[in-house]
Design a protein around this motif. Structure first.
Motif, PDB file in Angstrom:
ATOM      1  N   TYR A  93       3.738  10.913   5.999  1.00  0.00           N
ATOM      2  CA  TYR A  93       3.058   9.804   6.662  1.00  0.00           C
ATOM      3  C   TYR A  93       2.075  10.296   7.727  1.00  0.00           C
ATOM      4  O   TYR A  93       1.057   9.653   7.998  1.00  0.00           O
ATOM      5  CB  TYR A  93       4.077   8.839   7.261  1.00  0.00           C
ATOM      6  CG  TYR A  93       4.616   9.222   8.612  1.00  0.00           C
ATOM      7  CD1 TYR A  93       4.142   8.619   9.774  1.00  0.00           C
ATOM      8  CD2 TYR A  93       5.596  10.213   8.750  1.00  0.00           C
ATOM      9  CE1 TYR A  93       4.639   8.962  11.025  1.00  0.00           C
ATOM     10  CE2 TYR A  93       6.091  10.565   9.977  1.00  0.00           C
ATOM     11  CZ  TYR A  93       5.610   9.943  11.115  1.00  0.00           C
ATOM     12  OH  TYR A  93       6.097  10.292  12.340  1.00  0.00           O
ATOM     13  N   ILE A 114       7.294   6.962   2.105  1.00  0.00           N
ATOM     14  CA  ILE A 114       7.017   7.699   3.342  1.00  0.00           C
ATOM     15  C   ILE A 114       8.096   7.516   4.401  1.00  0.00           C
ATOM     16  O   ILE A 114       7.928   7.964   5.527  1.00  0.00           O
ATOM     17  CB  ILE A 114       5.645   7.300   3.922  1.00  0.00           C
ATOM     18  CG1 ILE A 114       5.599   5.814   4.261  1.00  0.00           C
ATOM     19  CG2 ILE A 114       4.526   7.670   2.976  1.00  0.00           C
ATOM     20  CD1 ILE A 114       4.333   5.422   4.995  1.00  0.00           C
ATOM     21  N   VAL A 123       1.651   3.734   9.881  1.00  0.00           N
ATOM     22  CA  VAL A 123       0.529   3.870   8.948  1.00  0.00           C
ATOM     23  C   VAL A 123      -0.313   2.603   8.941  1.00  0.00           C
ATOM     24  O   VAL A 123      -1.551   2.655   8.952  1.00  0.00           O
ATOM     25  CB  VAL A 123       1.028   4.207   7.532  1.00  0.00           C
ATOM     26  CG1 VAL A 123      -0.117   4.148   6.524  1.00  0.00           C
ATOM     27  CG2 VAL A 123       1.690   5.580   7.504  1.00  0.00           C
TER      28      VAL A 123
END
Length: 378
Positions: A93, A114, A123
């Protein structure tokens, strides 16, 4: 059973998102993508490859970012590109955060891969802060273990369920600027999965037959799979996945769209397979013309027919045409009308000059039309 008009393609309605300055979905043109295969850490080689893809007409280009060193070079790559660059992220990530900050127009990532919800949230925050879209990329070869256990094998239902699970992770964080792919190497599996997904979501769909193969076999598989979906209105952006140079993927992508009348870029060549009636070497002539005309971006048509059986009929339907004649003397058609003859030795250079002149004429006409539209002429 109702039958649609034979030439109608009615595109599936979808939301529109922006990948950099390129709209995807809605009523925007179907975009053509490819992916670099140079080490991203080698900025010079990657930018050079991107240049070739841009010349071929790529609308969007994906670059893999597997390491911190790769994302360190990513910022220079983005700055050097004239088209939006997608950062390909899989499990790390932090690479997504780095790529977003480095100017990625889109992150190719599966949120479920992730880690925790907190990482997904990070993210999403980075994507929102940097104006990034996200592409969810489900692949039959890397389905989640629980889905493989549930369904026993990759199947359309498994791919769609995986896509919907990843979509939910983004929606739970109030993120909606995403597009989705459900790719498979098996044409039937991919087509069925996209058909099911198209009915379940309103987001743009990224089409692809993954690991399609070499230039010839992969082109055939992709044309069958992508062509089937596009014909029925499914798909907003495409990538032809070939074991070939990325610029070849772009050219094949445009050829698929041109065959369906969905995009018109460059010269569309109508040519015969050649036979004993041919008045010149059709195969070699077409090969040379395709190479010599690859720089033309103006949409136009050229027919190259070896004899006068089908030649005149095809030539009447194209901007420029040539049909084979006797004694090395061939007929040239302009706008469907017989115009003059050309000899063997001069044929290639002559046709190229005619195409370039026609392209300039078309472009000039468009420029005048644009000026009139914007009130520059009375």
């Amino acid at each position: 059973m109702s039958i649609r008009p034979w030439r109608d393609i009615i595109r599936r309605p979808s939301r529109q998102i922006m990948v950099g300055n390129v709209p995807v979905g809605g009523n925007a043109p179907i975009t053509v993508q490819t992916m670099t295969n140079t080490p991203t850490e080698d900025v010079k080689a990657t930018v050079e490859q991107i240049r070739r893809c841009e010349e071929a007409g790529a609308d969007i280009i994906r670059v893999s970012c597997p390491t911190e060193e790769a994302t360190a070079g990513f910022k220079q790559i983005v700055r050097a590109s004239t088209v939006p660059i997608v950062a390909d992220i899989h499990f790390h990530y932090k690479r997504a955060l780095e790529a977003a900050d480095a100017g990625a127009a889109c992150l190719r990532i599966n949120p479920g891969n992730i880690g925790s919800s907190e990482r997904v949230a990070e993210v999403v925050r980075a994507a929102k802060a940097n104006g990034c879209a996200i592409r969810i990329g489900v692949n039959a070869g890397s389905l989640e273990k629980d889905l493989l256990e549930k369904y026993g094998e990759p199947c359309p239902e498994a791919l769609v369920e995986s896509a919907l699970d990843h979509i939910k992770l983004l929606q739970d964080h109030d993120f909606h600027e995403y597009k989705v792919a459900v790719k498979a190497s098996d044409v039937f599996l991919a087509v069925a999965a996209y058909q099911q997904l198209a009915e379940a979501v309103d987001c743009p769909l990224h089409l692809g037959i993954t690991e399609a193969g070499g230039l010839i076999s992969g082109t055939v598989k992709s044309a069958i799979g992508l062509g089937s979906l596009l014909w029925f209105g499914i798909g907003d952006t495409i990538r032809v996945s070939l074991s070939a140079e990325p610029e070849q993927e772009v050219r094949v992508g445009y050829d698929i769209l041109k065959a369906l009348g969905l995009r018109t870029r460059g010269v569309r060549i109508v040519s015969c397979p050649s036979c004993a009636r041919q008045g010149f070497d059709v195969i070699r002539t077409v090969e040379k013309l395709e190479d010599a005309l690859s720089h033309i971006r103006t949409p136009m048509s050229l027919s190259v027919l070896g004899c006068v059986v089908n030649g005149p009929g095809e030539a009447r339907e194209t901007d420029i045409g040539i049909t084979g004649g006797g004694n090395g003397k061939h007929m040239v058609y302009l706008s469907g009308v017989t115009d003059h003859h050309v000899q063997d030795d001069d044929m290639i250079a002559h046709i190229v000059s005619l195409v370039e002149a026609k392209a300039a004429e078309i472009d000039a006409g468009r420029a005048v039309s644009m000026d009139v539209t914007h009130g520059k002429h009375s």
